[in-house]
Design a protein around this motif. Structure first.
Motif, PDB file in Angstrom:
ATOM      1  N   ARG A  25      35.545   1.602   7.067  1.00 52.60           N
ATOM      2  CA  ARG A  25      35.970   2.562   8.083  1.00 52.60           C
ATOM      3  C   ARG A  25      34.907   2.713   9.152  1.00 52.60           C
ATOM      4  N   ARG A  26      35.381   3.109  10.313  1.00 53.55           N
ATOM      5  CA  ARG A  26      34.496   3.254  11.467  1.00 53.55           C
ATOM      6  C   ARG A  26      34.025   4.702  11.576  1.00 53.55           C
ATOM      7  N   THR A  27      32.720   4.889  11.463  1.00 51.03           N
ATOM      8  CA  THR A  27      32.131   6.205  11.659  1.00 51.03           C
ATOM      9  C   THR A  27      30.626   6.049  11.815  1.00 51.03           C
ATOM     10  N   ASN A  28      29.965   7.164  12.022  1.00 49.62           N
ATOM     11  CA  ASN A  28      28.522   7.219  12.224  1.00 49.62           C
ATOM     12  C   ASN A  28      27.910   8.008  11.085  1.00 49.62           C
ATOM     13  N   LEU A  29      26.732   7.627  10.643  1.00 53.70           N
ATOM     14  CA  LEU A  29      26.066   8.345   9.556  1.00 53.70           C
ATOM     15  C   LEU A  29      26.002   9.842   9.827  1.00 53.70           C
ATOM     16  N   LEU A  62      33.418   1.722  -3.280  1.00 51.64           N
ATOM     17  CA  LEU A  62      32.373   1.301  -2.349  1.00 51.64           C
ATOM     18  C   LEU A  62      32.856   1.557  -0.926  1.00 51.64           C
ATOM     19  N   ASP A  63      32.229   2.495  -0.248  1.00 52.54           N
ATOM     20  CA  ASP A  63      32.526   2.766   1.156  1.00 52.54           C
ATOM     21  C   ASP A  63      31.605   1.922   2.020  1.00 52.54           C
ATOM     22  N   ALA A  64      32.181   1.244   2.994  1.00 52.42           N
ATOM     23  CA  ALA A  64      31.407   0.421   3.929  1.00 52.42           C
ATOM     24  C   ALA A  64      31.718   0.907   5.332  1.00 52.42           C
ATOM     25  N   ILE A  65      30.705   1.420   6.030  1.00 53.88           N
ATOM     26  CA  ILE A  65      30.957   2.011   7.339  1.00 53.88           C
ATOM     27  C   ILE A  65      30.100   1.335   8.404  1.00 53.88           C
ATOM     28  N   ASP A  66      30.625   1.361   9.613  1.00 51.14           N
ATOM     29  CA  ASP A  66      29.928   0.806  10.761  1.00 51.14           C
ATOM     30  C   ASP A  66      30.541   1.437  12.005  1.00 51.14           C
ATOM     31  N   ILE A  67      29.816   1.374  13.110  1.00 51.41           N
ATOM     32  CA  ILE A  67      30.374   1.918  14.352  1.00 51.41           C
ATOM     33  C   ILE A  67      31.086   0.845  15.165  1.00 51.41           C
ATOM     34  N   SER A  68      31.034  -0.391  14.716  1.00 54.99           N
ATOM     35  CA  SER A  68      31.663  -1.491  15.439  1.00 54.99           C
ATOM     36  C   SER A  68      33.000  -1.845  14.800  1.00 54.99           C
ATOM     37  N   GLU A  69      34.079  -1.614  15.530  1.00 56.98           N
ATOM     38  CA  GLU A  69      35.402  -1.955  15.006  1.00 56.98           C
ATOM     39  C   GLU A  69      35.576  -3.461  14.895  1.00 56.98           C
ATOM     40  N   GLN A  70      34.960  -4.210  15.818  1.00 49.50           N
ATOM     41  CA  GLN A  70      35.037  -5.670  15.741  1.00 49.50           C
ATOM     42  C   GLN A  70      34.382  -6.182  14.463  1.00 49.50           C
ATOM     43  N   ALA A  71      33.222  -5.635  14.134  1.00 49.08           N
ATOM     44  CA  ALA A  71      32.538  -6.047  12.907  1.00 49.08           C
ATOM     45  C   ALA A  71      33.368  -5.689  11.685  1.00 49.08           C
ATOM     46  N   LEU A 131      25.836   1.119   4.717  1.00 47.09           N
ATOM     47  CA  LEU A 131      25.872   1.421   6.141  1.00 47.09           C
ATOM     48  C   LEU A 131      24.560   1.034   6.803  1.00 47.09           C
ATOM     49  N   PRO A 132      24.623   0.424   7.967  1.00 48.84           N
ATOM     50  CA  PRO A 132      25.824  -0.119   8.585  1.00 48.84           C
ATOM     51  C   PRO A 132      26.218  -1.406   7.868  1.00 48.84           C
ATOM     52  N   CYS A 133      27.494  -1.574   7.651  1.00 46.54           N
ATOM     53  CA  CYS A 133      27.934  -2.714   6.842  1.00 46.54           C
ATOM     54  C   CYS A 133      28.125  -3.973   7.661  1.00 46.54           C
ATOM     55  N   ALA A 134      28.088  -3.853   9.011  1.00 45.83           N
ATOM     56  CA  ALA A 134      28.249  -5.006   9.898  1.00 45.83           C
ATOM     57  C   ALA A 134      29.528  -5.768   9.545  1.00 45.83           C
ATOM     58  N   THR A 135      29.436  -7.072   9.378  1.00 46.02           N
ATOM     59  CA  THR A 135      30.623  -7.889   9.115  1.00 46.02           C
ATOM     60  C   THR A 135      30.909  -8.063   7.629  1.00 46.02           C
ATOM     61  N   GLY A 136      30.276  -7.251   6.790  1.00 44.16           N
ATOM     62  CA  GLY A 136      30.684  -7.160   5.391  1.00 44.16           C
ATOM     63  C   GLY A 136      29.872  -7.926   4.379  1.00 44.16           C
ATOM     64  N   GLU A 137      28.835  -8.629   4.813  1.00 43.22           N
ATOM     65  CA  GLU A 137      28.067  -9.417   3.855  1.00 43.22           C
ATOM     66  C   GLU A 137      27.370  -8.543   2.815  1.00 43.22           C
ATOM     67  N   GLU A 187      36.604  -5.361  11.484  1.00 47.37           N
ATOM     68  CA  GLU A 187      37.775  -6.236  11.396  1.00 47.37           C
ATOM     69  C   GLU A 187      37.399  -7.587  10.797  1.00 47.37           C
ATOM     70  N   ALA A 188      36.233  -8.096  11.181  1.00 44.52           N
ATOM     71  CA  ALA A 188      35.753  -9.353  10.596  1.00 44.52           C
ATOM     72  C   ALA A 188      35.495  -9.181   9.102  1.00 44.52           C
ATOM     73  N   ALA A 189      34.954  -8.022   8.714  1.00 46.08           N
ATOM     74  CA  ALA A 189      34.690  -7.759   7.298  1.00 46.08           C
ATOM     75  C   ALA A 189      35.982  -7.713   6.502  1.00 46.08           C
ATOM     76  N   ARG A 190      36.986  -7.057   7.062  1.00 51.07           N
ATOM     77  CA  ARG A 190      38.279  -6.972   6.357  1.00 51.07           C
ATOM     78  C   ARG A 190      38.918  -8.342   6.185  1.00 51.07           C
ATOM     79  N   THR A 191      38.727  -9.210   7.177  1.00 52.32           N
ATOM     80  CA  THR A 191      39.288 -10.562   7.097  1.00 52.32           C
ATOM     81  C   THR A 191      38.595 -11.379   6.012  1.00 52.32           C
ATOM     82  N   GLY A 192      37.282 -11.222   5.896  1.00 46.85           N
ATOM     83  CA  GLY A 192      36.546 -11.907   4.828  1.00 46.85           C
ATOM     84  C   GLY A 192      36.333 -13.380   5.054  1.00 46.85           C
ATOM     85  N   LEU A 193      36.311 -13.813   6.319  1.00 47.16           N
ATOM     86  CA  LEU A 193      36.117 -15.228   6.637  1.00 47.16           C
ATOM     87  C   LEU A 193      34.735 -15.405   7.260  1.00 47.16           C
ATOM     88  N   TYR A 194      33.932 -16.340   6.703  1.00 47.58           N
ATOM     89  CA  TYR A 194      32.536 -16.461   7.124  1.00 47.58           C
ATOM     90  C   TYR A 194      32.169 -17.916   7.419  1.00 47.58           C
TER      91      TYR A 194
END
Length: 420
Positions: free
Chosen positions: A182-186, A127-136, A100-106, A138-145
């Motif tokens: 998932r989307r949440t705050n620390l 491995l839990d990856a959290i961020d407050i940005s739903e757009q980020a 956290l924050p995991c951003a776009t998943g890198e 969604e990009a992480a879930r897609t896995g396209l870079y």
């Protein structure tokens, strides 16, 4: 009708210290969102944000856009693997990791690739990856870079774990499988105490004000197991040290154990402790942590050091950096002074002099050297950040805030530590 106070709103909703991103940057974001909404005044936009959660989320998404890449500070991922292996946790029923924050998943993807390379059974990893940005997310879930995500020292990871497609590079589903986004705050996480073995929380604390930093560090303490490991960003090491956390003293990893913990000491790799690639200033990132550790682990030595003249001034400074990283602060200082005596003044020499004096608790001397470095190079981000930390410790919050604000405005291409 309330008066606009976006600084307070962002602090209340996501804990952001608006000064950390700079007033000009925030004003630019507000003007852009106001334009997109077709509103004629900032007051009208404030009223919209107050009444429309979707627009508030859009504002937050714009503010928190982050820059990241795969294998950022690879030493941290190597240390993570050793922490799991040496603690016997890799063989346990489950190892729980957090990014956290995991951003776009890198970052979480890099964690998984490091574990796969180490032969750790990924089925035993959560491995839990959290961020407050739903757009980020969604990009992480897609896995396209894009190719820009591969700036780190990845070895052959790109060839083995990605498939090139027309629109970029697609991450192997086997790497994505153990990651839960998932989307949440620390500060909003509701989990059992001592839940995670490993936490990566890099370059988040620097965007909080002091009170939120205290709360965030307390939350990390609650989430991490007593013998777990926390990894932070280069500019955040001083915050952890001041809060009583125990550095693992692994160069470039920025790894910490909990305060008062017996904390299993992860053994550094047998390879050289310091590497240089040309004049890459990113290698300086470990010095702040290492130099402060050296005050405890290797007090200043009074014995003379044999000085010699290396082939060039740059090699003299490289040697000084290497000595400082190894905890040989007196020797590093003498080489810097030798450089200053023989060459034209440069910011790097005075930054290193500030660093070794800072680590030796000579704060007045350190401040003078940091200020000289900034005079010579107003965009020397390491000098800006370390002087800000020194002023903050002295109680000069206003001076520290101004320096942090200047550091945030340094163009990415000029940053010595690109993830500050």
């Amino acid at each position: 009708m309330s008066s606009p106070d976006f600084d307070l709103l962002l602090k209340q909703r996501i804990g952001l210290d608006a000064e950390a991103i700079g007033a000009a940057s925030l004003q630019h974001v507000l003007a852009e969102r106001q334009r997109i909404c077709g509103l004629g005044s900032i007051q009208a936009y404030w009223d919209r944000v107050q009444a429309d959660d979707a627009e508030l989320n859009a504002l937050i998404e714009t503010v928190v856009v982050s820059e990241t890449w795969f294998c950022r500070h690879p030493e941290a991922f190597a240390a993570m693997v050793r922490c799991l292996n040496e603690g016997g946790r890799a063989a346990e029923a489950k190892s729980r990791l957090l990014s956290l924050p995991c951003a776009t998943g890198e970052e979480p993807a890099s964690m998984v690739m490091a574990l796969l390379d180490a032969g750790i059974d990924i089925r035993r990893v959560e491995l839990d990856a959290i961020d407050i940005s739903e757009q980020a997310l969604e990009a992480a879930r897609t896995g396209l870079y894009s190719g820009n995500a591969f700036r780190g020292r990845m070895g052959d990871w790109q060839a083995r774990y990605f498939t090139q497609v027309q629109s970029g590079y697609l991450l192997d589903p086997a790497v994505r499988a153990p990651i839960s986004y998932r989307r949440t705050n620390l500060l909003d996480m509701a989990l059992p105490r001592h839940y995670y073995d490993i936490i990566f929380c890099r370059n988040l604390l620097i965007y909080f004000d002091q009170s939120t930093q205290v709360k965030a560090i307390a939350a990390l303490d609650t989430l991490l197991k007593p013998d777990g490991c926390l990894y932070v960003g280069p500019a955040e090491s001083a915050l952890l040290l001041k809060s009583g956390w125990i550095s693992q003293r692994i160069p470039h990893a920025f790894a910490f154990c909990k305060p008062g913990s017996a904390g299993r000491r992860v053994q550094p790799p047998p390879s050289p402790r310091y590497q240089h690639v040309g004049s890459n200033r990113a290698s300086r990132a470990s010095l702040s942590e290492s130099a402060q550790d050296a005050l405890v682990a290797a007090p200043l030595r009074s014995q003379p050091v044999e000085l010699h003249k290396p082939a060039s001034g740059s090699s003299l400074l490289r040697e000084a950096r290497s000595l400082a990283d190894a905890g040989q602060l007196a020797q590093a200082e003498q080489l810097c002074l030798q450089y200053v005596d023989r060459h034209e003044p440069v910011a790097e020499a005075y930054y290193l002099l500030g660093l070794v004096n800072d680590a030796s608790a000579h704060s007045t001397v350190a401040e003078a050297h940091y200020r000289k470095a900034i005079y010579l190079d107003p965009q020397h981000i390491e000098a800006l950040v370390h002087l800000a930390t020194l002023l903050e410790a002295r109680g000069d919050r206003g001076g520290a805030d101004r320096l942090h604000s200047r550091a945030r405005r340094v163009p990415t291409g000029r940053r010595g530590v690109p993830d500050v």
